[in-house]
Design a protein around this motif. Structure first.
Motif, PDB file in Angstrom:
ATOM      1  N   GLU A 164      44.546  46.375  36.782  1.00 24.99           N
ATOM      2  CA  GLU A 164      46.166  46.062  36.376  1.00 24.99           C
ATOM      3  C   GLU A 164      46.494  44.596  36.772  1.00 24.99           C
ATOM      4  O   GLU A 164      46.051  44.246  38.053  1.00 24.99           O
ATOM      5  N   LEU A 165      46.829  43.789  35.799  1.00 27.79           N
ATOM      6  CA  LEU A 165      47.839  42.641  36.374  1.00 27.79           C
ATOM      7  C   LEU A 165      49.227  43.125  36.184  1.00 27.79           C
ATOM      8  O   LEU A 165      49.512  43.590  35.194  1.00 27.79           O
ATOM      9  N   ARG A 166      49.872  42.960  37.468  1.00 24.07           N
ATOM     10  CA  ARG A 166      51.293  43.340  37.294  1.00 24.07           C
ATOM     11  C   ARG A 166      52.250  42.225  38.308  1.00 24.07           C
ATOM     12  O   ARG A 166      51.601  41.325  38.976  1.00 24.07           O
ATOM     13  N   ALA A 167      53.359  42.279  38.072  1.00 23.68           N
ATOM     14  CA  ALA A 167      54.336  41.407  38.677  1.00 23.68           C
ATOM     15  C   ALA A 167      54.553  41.816  40.155  1.00 23.68           C
ATOM     16  O   ALA A 167      54.817  42.920  40.008  1.00 23.68           O
ATOM     17  N   GLY A 168      54.271  41.135  41.215  1.00 27.17           N
ATOM     18  CA  GLY A 168      54.601  41.405  42.384  1.00 27.17           C
ATOM     19  C   GLY A 168      55.822  40.875  43.282  1.00 27.17           C
ATOM     20  O   GLY A 168      56.307  40.090  42.375  1.00 27.17           O
ATOM     21  N   ALA A 169      55.888  41.045  44.351  1.00 24.61           N
ATOM     22  CA  ALA A 169      57.191  40.772  45.043  1.00 24.61           C
ATOM     23  C   ALA A 169      57.259  39.006  44.864  1.00 24.61           C
ATOM     24  O   ALA A 169      58.286  38.407  44.709  1.00 24.61           O
TER      25      ALA A 169
END
Length: 318
Positions: free
Chosen positions: A115-120
């Protein structure tokens, strides 16, 4: 900022591992060493998290960097089987909840998903058991989800109760629209969401179209609605006549049938309460008796090559 070459190498290494790896934590530390980038190994569920970059914290910079990384990954791995945004509920596992938006792309390889996701602080690559996210989404998932038509993948859609009243609908719309232009910009997609309303004596005419690409635009079609929402009344409700709008610098809004429009802003610029309030008070003035009488047009679900669902809206689809 991670280079295109390093990002491509890391993505291909993780994608290849996802096809063969036992989705348990035993294999993850060795894999973390192999990719040559700082990585975090978590348990329960077994997850490998690779932070990729730390752009400026403002929503536009975050969305632009996410899009850059997403385009590199699409070129290296092909289309993601799933893409979307997580909405206001949080999937299990080690996750941040970035306020600017929660976009993701998922490449499923059997029991393991990349998964590519938006992190902090910026985009992250994540290797995790496929069942972890899928069980969450099918039970309580929110946001929106696109499934690639040629992937052969499917998930059951969560069942959420529709809006109980106008206040409930206001909250639902505000939560969904606040981050929508940042998420569509980050994913490189455009949503066009028609909303129809049941009106006594008029059937269920189309009232609104919510368009989101790099910015959020609302259209209001005043045909077949009560007098309280037409002409000068529409302007008093908060709409701008299309001919009075300045030219769109992005070229996204050609003249169309809807005479009333609002440019609600780009990433980080949307006033969610104001936008939701405009839609709710206009629907009521137009003659829609109940919040449950708003309908999401089924055409919103088809945006080739993906088919979308919008569980955050909890509206009937027709």
């Amino acid at each position: 900022m991670i280079s295109t070459e390093d990002l491509t190498t890391a993505a291909r290494t993780l994608s290849a591992a996802a096809r063969d790896i036992d989705p348990s934590r035993a294999a993850l530390p060795e894999l973390a060493d192999r990719i040559g980038l700082p990585a975090e190994v978590h348990v329960d569920p077994a997850t490998l998290v690779v932070p990729l970059s730390r752009p400026d914290a403002d929503p536009l910079a975050q969305a632009v960097e996410f899009r850059r990384v997403a385009d590199v990954l699409r070129a290296a791995l092909g289309e993601a089987g799933f893409l979307g945004a997580h909405g206001h509920t949080r999937p299990p596992g080690p996750r941040a909840d970035p306020r600017w938006g929660r976009p993701f792309l998922r490449w499923r390889h059997g029991a393991t998903t990349l998964e590519l996701r938006a992190g902090a602080a910026g985009p992250e690559l994540v290797l995790e058991p496929s069942a972890t996210w899928e069980a969450w989404y099918q039970s309580v998932g929110t946001g929106f989800l696109g499934t690639w038509e040629d992937s052969g993948l499917s998930v059951d859609q969560p069942r959420h109760e529709g809006p109980r009243d106008w206040d409930d609908l206001h909250l639902t719309l505000a939560a969904f629209l606040r981050t929508l232009p940042a998420e569509t910009r980050a994913l490189g997609i455009t949503h066009s969401l028609p909303l129809y309303g049941r009106i006594a004596g008029a059937g269920a005419p189309m009232l609104f179209c919510i368009d989101s690409g790099t910015r959020l635009h609302l259209d209001f079609t005043e045909y077949q609605v009560a007098e309280a929402a037409r002409g000068e009344h529409a302007a008093a409700l908060g709409w701008t006549a299309r001919e009075s709008l300045p030219p769109d610098p992005m070229g996204e809004r050609p003249a169309g049938e809807s005479p009333w429009c609002v440019d609600a802003g780009g990433p980080g610029e949307v006033d969610p309460g104001a936008v939701a309030g405009l839609l709710v008070r206009t629907a009521r003035a137009a003659g829609v008796a109940r919040a449950a009488d708003l309908i999401l047009g089924g055409e919103a679900e088809y945006r080739h090559p993906y088919r979308f669902a919008f569980p955050s809206l909890s509206l009937p689809v027709g």
